[in-house]
Design an enzyme around this catalytic site. Structure first.
Site, short mmCIF file in Angstrom:
data_model
loop_
_atom_site.label_atom_id
_atom_site.label_comp_id
_atom_site.label_asym_id
_atom_site.label_seq_id
_atom_site.Cartn_x
_atom_site.Cartn_y
_atom_site.Cartn_z
N ASP A 63 0.82 -1.21 0.00
CA ASP A 63 0.00 0.00 0.00
C ASP A 63 0.85 1.26 0.00
O ASP A 63 0.57 2.21 -0.73
CB ASP A 63 -0.91 0.00 1.23
CG ASP A 63 -1.99 -1.06 1.16
OD1 ASP A 63 -2.91 -0.89 0.35
OD2 ASP A 63 -1.92 -2.04 1.91
N THR A 64 1.88 1.28 0.83
CA THR A 64 2.68 2.49 0.92
C THR A 64 3.54 2.70 -0.32
O THR A 64 3.75 3.85 -0.74
CB THR A 64 3.56 2.48 2.19
OG1 THR A 64 4.26 1.23 2.29
CG2 THR A 64 2.71 2.64 3.43
#
Length: 398
Positions: free
Chosen positions: A170-171
């Site tokens: 996600d990051t």
């Protein structure tokens, strides 16, 4: 006079929840963008309740949603969608991480929004991107990590792959999204003010950092396999046990390797002609790891670090949260900042990356309560108190 910020004056509307989209908007907010986060009334972003909770709110939320304002808006209602359109009409950037087609079903797809606001930059983060045969599949970061090739390499050979201990898929997608937004804003200046879509797929963001994975397969048919803490093909670079813990040693530079071998009392290896370059060291990787491991096993972590730093060899301990919190270097670079929550609690939170010399980022405001800025945002759009009260009574806002 306050220090200017790089994205001061940039208005961002954030839709979506949890990690990828909100992390991207948080990063933009850290550098001065005005971020208005749209949340569903009642429940809000689920991240508000994830992991450890203090006074009813996740401490993770306090980091992920700093420098944002929250408006609780029902996007499933026609009136809620109309308010969103008005917000987006005045925005520079829209960040969303819904499944593809969701915004289109609400009349908020790219074609409609681009016609409404030609300068809009729209960041769309999803599991598989806005096109392709998998676009409609549900996708989370863990699946992106697997499809992107990372999960196959994490863990010990012959064992079930393990995850990196954070939501790295996600990051990574969020950071790629920020790069795309900044590039699109730059391009907008020289393109008649026209915006564009930034399409980020979770698995593609992971795949983009997989180094030589595909070229090696293309050239040699080689499939890279998990190798524990080592980095195959770059020798020596591994984790080694000490008497009271373990250290990471990166001795893979040619001159560094020689200094490392001399520091561990192995002049025979330091001066071996075939070990002078990485290709030769790769052929004897197990032998070199054994030699380093035999030496570290007789010393404490601190002794190993002191000895190798004196020899100018990259080495480090494996940090826990406690180690980070007590490390003077983190504090010297403002990577541990104090933040007071809206409930009055004081937390230490991660600082801002990267460091800009002239327009540094800053924590300007704590993470908002759910809908805490609804009235202020609506008044800024020109709505009267009576109109806001009617919308609240209808469940459109909260």
């Amino acid at each position: 006079m306050s220090t200017p910020q790089a994205l001061q004056g940039v208005k961002v509307i954030e839709m979506g929840q949890l990690i990828a989209g909100p992390f991207a908007a948080k990063t933009l907010g850290d550098f001065g963008a005005d971020v208005i986060k749209i949340e569903p009334p009642g429940s809000g972003d689920p991240l508000r309740n994830w992991r450890m909770v203090q006074n009813g709110t996740s401490v993770w939320w306090q980091v992920q949603s700093r420098n944002k304002r929250s408006i609780a808006l029902n996007l499933r209602s026609a009136d809620g969608q109309d308010i969103a359109r008005k917000l987006i009409a005045e925005a520079d950037v829209l960040v969303e991480n819904f499944r593809p087609g969701t915004l289109e079903a609400w009349g908020l797809g790219w074609d409609a929004l681009h016609a409404l606001n030609p300068g809009l930059v729209m960041l769309r983060i999803s599991g598989y991107g806005q096109t392709g045969p998998y676009r409609d599949r549900p996708g989370f970061g863990v699946v992106g990590e697997a499809m992107g090739g990372l999960r196959h390499l994490t863990g010990e050979p012959g064992r079930v792959p393990v995850r990196v201990g954070v939501s790295i898929g996600d990051t990574l997608a969020a950071l790629h999204g920020c790069i795309g937004v900044l590039a699109a804003l730059h391009h907008r200046k020289a393109n008649g003010g026209l915006g564009q879509v930034v399409d980020v797929a979770l698995h593609e963001a992971v795949f983009n950092v997989m180094e030589s994975l595909i070229p090696e397969y293309s050239a040699f048919g080689a499939v890279r396999e998990p190798a524990g803490s080592a980095l195959p093909g770059i020798t020596p670079s591994n984790a080694y046990n000490c008497t009271d813990g373990c250290v990471l040693v990166a001795g893979n530079g040619d001159s560094i390797f020689k200094r490392l071998m001399l520091a561990i009392d192995r002049p025979d290896l330091a001066h071996a002609p075939d070990l002078a370059v990485n290709a030769g060291r790769n052929q004897r990787a197990a032998e070199l790891d054994a030699a380093i491991g035999s030496w570290t096993a007789r010393h404490t972590v601190e002794e190993v670090i002191t000895t190798l730093l004196a020899a100018d060899v990259p080495v480090g301990r494996v940090y826990t949260a406690k180690d980070i919190a007590e490390d003077p270097h983190y504090r010297a670079r403002d990577m541990l900042l104090q933040q007071t929550t809206r409930d009055g609690d004081t937390l230490e939170v991660p600082g801002i990356v990267p460091k800009l010399s002239a327009t540094p980022g800053a924590i300007r405001s704590a993470a908002p309560h759910l809908g805490g800025d609804t009235d202020a945002v609506l008044r800024g759009m020109g709505l009267s108190d009576a109109q806001i009260a009617t919308l609240r009574a209808q469940g459109v806002v909260a």
